[in-house]
Motif scaffolding. Structure first.
Motif, PDB file in Angstrom:
ATOM      1  N   ALA A  77       0.832  -1.214   0.000  1.00 37.47           N
ATOM      2  CA  ALA A  77       0.000   0.000   0.000  1.00 37.47           C
ATOM      3  C   ALA A  77       0.859   1.254   0.000  1.00 37.47           C
ATOM      4  CB  ALA A  77      -0.936  -0.008   1.191  1.00 37.47           C
ATOM      5  N   LYS A  78       2.092   1.124   0.468  1.00 38.43           N
ATOM      6  CA  LYS A  78       2.978   2.296   0.471  1.00 38.43           C
ATOM      7  C   LYS A  78       3.407   2.655  -0.951  1.00 38.43           C
ATOM      8  CE  LYS A  78       4.297   1.814   5.203  1.00 38.43           C
ATOM      9  NZ  LYS A  78       5.109   1.096   6.157  1.00 38.43           N
ATOM     10  N   ARG A  79       3.392   1.642  -1.863  1.00 36.40           N
ATOM     11  CA  ARG A  79       3.738   1.920  -3.274  1.00 36.40           C
ATOM     12  C   ARG A  79       2.569   2.555  -4.017  1.00 36.40           C
ATOM     13  NH1 ARG A  79       5.974  -3.291  -2.849  1.00 36.40           N
ATOM     14  NH2 ARG A  79       4.144  -4.226  -3.801  1.00 36.40           N
ATOM     15  N   GLY A  80       1.351   2.326  -3.535  1.00 32.03           N
ATOM     16  CA  GLY A  80       0.143   2.847  -4.185  1.00 32.03           C
ATOM     17  C   GLY A  80      -1.023   1.940  -3.831  1.00 32.03           C
ATOM     18  N   PHE A  81      -2.224   2.369  -4.147  1.00 32.46           N
ATOM     19  CA  PHE A  81      -3.393   1.544  -3.792  1.00 32.46           C
ATOM     20  C   PHE A  81      -4.617   1.924  -4.607  1.00 32.46           C
ATOM     21  CE2 PHE A  81      -3.034   5.091  -0.739  1.00 32.46           C
ATOM     22  CZ  PHE A  81      -4.226   5.756  -1.005  1.00 32.46           C
ATOM     23  N   ILE A  82      -5.504   0.945  -4.689  1.00 39.12           N
ATOM     24  CA  ILE A  82      -6.845   1.225  -5.199  1.00 39.12           C
ATOM     25  C   ILE A  82      -7.809   0.859  -4.093  1.00 39.12           C
ATOM     26  CG2 ILE A  82      -8.625   0.550  -6.850  1.00 39.12           C
ATOM     27  CD1 ILE A  82      -6.237   0.040  -8.794  1.00 39.12           C
ATOM     28  N   LEU A  83      -8.577   1.824  -3.660  1.00 40.48           N
ATOM     29  CA  LEU A  83      -9.603   1.567  -2.651  1.00 40.48           C
ATOM     30  C   LEU A  83     -10.878   1.190  -3.390  1.00 40.48           C
ATOM     31  CD1 LEU A  83      -8.817   4.495  -0.220  1.00 40.48           C
ATOM     32  CD2 LEU A  83      -8.596   2.062   0.295  1.00 40.48           C
ATOM     33  N   ASP A  84     -11.300  -0.046  -3.219  1.00 44.51           N
ATOM     34  CA  ASP A  84     -12.437  -0.604  -3.962  1.00 44.51           C
ATOM     35  C   ASP A  84     -13.573  -0.891  -2.976  1.00 44.51           C
ATOM     36  OD1 ASP A  84     -14.199  -2.391  -5.176  1.00 44.51           O
ATOM     37  OD2 ASP A  84     -12.706  -3.980  -5.417  1.00 44.51           O
ATOM     38  N   GLY A  85     -14.613  -0.061  -3.030  1.00 46.50           N
ATOM     39  CA  GLY A  85     -15.736  -0.262  -2.098  1.00 46.50           C
ATOM     40  C   GLY A  85     -15.567   0.489  -0.791  1.00 46.50           C
ATOM     41  N   PHE A  86     -14.592   1.342  -0.716  1.00 45.47           N
ATOM     42  CA  PHE A  86     -14.354   2.210   0.437  1.00 45.47           C
ATOM     43  C   PHE A  86     -13.825   3.536  -0.081  1.00 45.47           C
ATOM     44  CE2 PHE A  86     -11.607   4.272   3.467  1.00 45.47           C
ATOM     45  CZ  PHE A  86     -12.321   4.214   4.644  1.00 45.47           C
ATOM     46  N   PRO A  87     -14.260   4.681   0.408  1.00 45.79           N
ATOM     47  CA  PRO A  87     -15.324   4.873   1.403  1.00 45.79           C
ATOM     48  C   PRO A  87     -16.716   4.661   0.805  1.00 45.79           C
ATOM     49  CG  PRO A  87     -14.468   6.982   0.663  1.00 45.79           C
ATOM     50  CD  PRO A  87     -13.648   5.944  -0.012  1.00 45.79           C
ATOM     51  N   ARG A  88     -17.665   4.414   1.672  1.00 47.57           N
ATOM     52  CA  ARG A  88     -19.038   4.095   1.277  1.00 47.57           C
ATOM     53  C   ARG A  88     -20.052   5.033   1.933  1.00 47.57           C
ATOM     54  NH1 ARG A  88     -18.504  -1.191  -0.821  1.00 47.57           N
ATOM     55  NH2 ARG A  88     -20.407  -2.382  -0.692  1.00 47.57           N
ATOM     56  N   THR A  89     -19.566   5.838   2.875  1.00 45.03           N
ATOM     57  CA  THR A  89     -20.433   6.820   3.554  1.00 45.03           C
ATOM     58  C   THR A  89     -19.608   8.098   3.694  1.00 45.03           C
ATOM     59  OG1 THR A  89     -19.611   6.226   5.756  1.00 45.03           O
ATOM     60  CG2 THR A  89     -21.561   5.028   4.977  1.00 45.03           C
ATOM     61  N   VAL A  90     -20.306   9.211   3.924  1.00 42.61           N
ATOM     62  CA  VAL A  90     -19.590  10.471   4.102  1.00 42.61           C
ATOM     63  C   VAL A  90     -18.671  10.376   5.327  1.00 42.61           C
ATOM     64  CG1 VAL A  90     -19.875  12.928   4.603  1.00 42.61           C
ATOM     65  CG2 VAL A  90     -21.343  11.824   2.903  1.00 42.61           C
TER      66      VAL A  90
END
Ligand code: AP5
Ligand code: ZN
Length: 216
Positions: A77-90
């Protein structure tokens, strides 16, 4: 690459996140996959999350935020990331913003997967997953394995419990009520980019890679 994938159930977020994470050697952080892992292994978190997931409701924010916080500490995750399904609320989006700020991390984009409801329902009803390696397939697509076994690991493919029609209806409603407000949240920050996710998978991938502009 640091992106958030936003969009309704069945829009293809997971499918594209797997490809991009492998292309760029970054973390695919899917809160849905992480929760399913906890449910399968009967952890405390899994026990707490199961009833919410089975009925298509969102798991409480505090459990999710803690889980993502820990995951973002891992090496990939320190190299990069895709957040899939998060965040889902304000609430989740605000917590993420504080977290990223504290780490001095900026996002490249928040990608909205734009797909009409008829396509979503068709995709969800045909989806099969590998419970072993999380690979995603669809009986309506030409690359669906004839023997119903995962092409990567050979495990038998299954239908997700929450892909039953009555739960799908609830998930779509929960998306409209609780997650769609995030579109304005990110639009106001100028970071929302919409992608036509109803086209075939490689075209969607191309669209996302193009908006990233070939950066590392
Ligand atoms: P989660 O697993 O995140 O489900 P979701 O957001 O509803 O998204 P899906 O996994 O259904 O869809 P997707 O967009 O990834 O589509 P996919 O690529 O698989 O969450 C499950 C549950 O966990 C929630 O209901 C909630 O209870 C809980 N949860 C998770 N995160 C949470 C959070 N942050 N807060 C609170 N609770 C949380 O594609 C779908 C199908 O279409 C596949 O069969 C695929 O092969 C096919 N397909 C994909 N792209 C294409 C294409 N371009 N053409 C043709 N077919 C395609
Ligand atoms: Zn597999």
């Amino acid at each position: 690459m640091r992106m958030i994938f936003l969009g309704p159930p069945g829009a293809g977020k997971g499918t594209q996140a797997v490809k991009l994470a492998s292309k760029y050697g970054i973390a695919h952080i899917s809160t849905g996959d992480m929760l399913r892992y906890h449910v399968k292994n009967g952890t405390d978190l899994g026990e707490k999350a199961k009833a919410y997931m089975d009925s298509g409701r969102l798991v409480p924010d505090d459990l999710i935020i803690e889980m993502v916080k820990e995951r973002l500490e891992e090496e990939d995750a320190k190299r990069g990331f895709i957040l899939d399904g998060f965040p889902r609320t304000v609430n989740q989006a605000e917590a993420l913003e504080v977290l990223l700020k504290s780490k001095d991390i900026t996002l490249d984009a928040v990608v909205l997967f734009d797909v009409d409801e008829e396509t979503l329902v068709r995709r969800l009803s045909g989806r099969r997953i590998c419970p072993n390696c999380n690979a995603i397939y669809n009986v309506h697509n030409s690359d669906y394995p004839e023997d119903g076994r995962c092409k990567r690991c050979g495990n038998g493919l299954i239908q997700r419990d929450d892909d039953r029609p009555e739960v799908v209806r609830r998930r779509l409603k929960v998306y409209e009520e609780e997650t769609a407000p995030l579109l304005d949240y990110y639009r106001n920050k100028g970071s929302l980019i919409s992608v036509d996710a109803s086209s075939e998978s490689d075209a969607v991938l191309y669209a996302i890679v193009s908006l990233y502009g070939g950066k590392d």
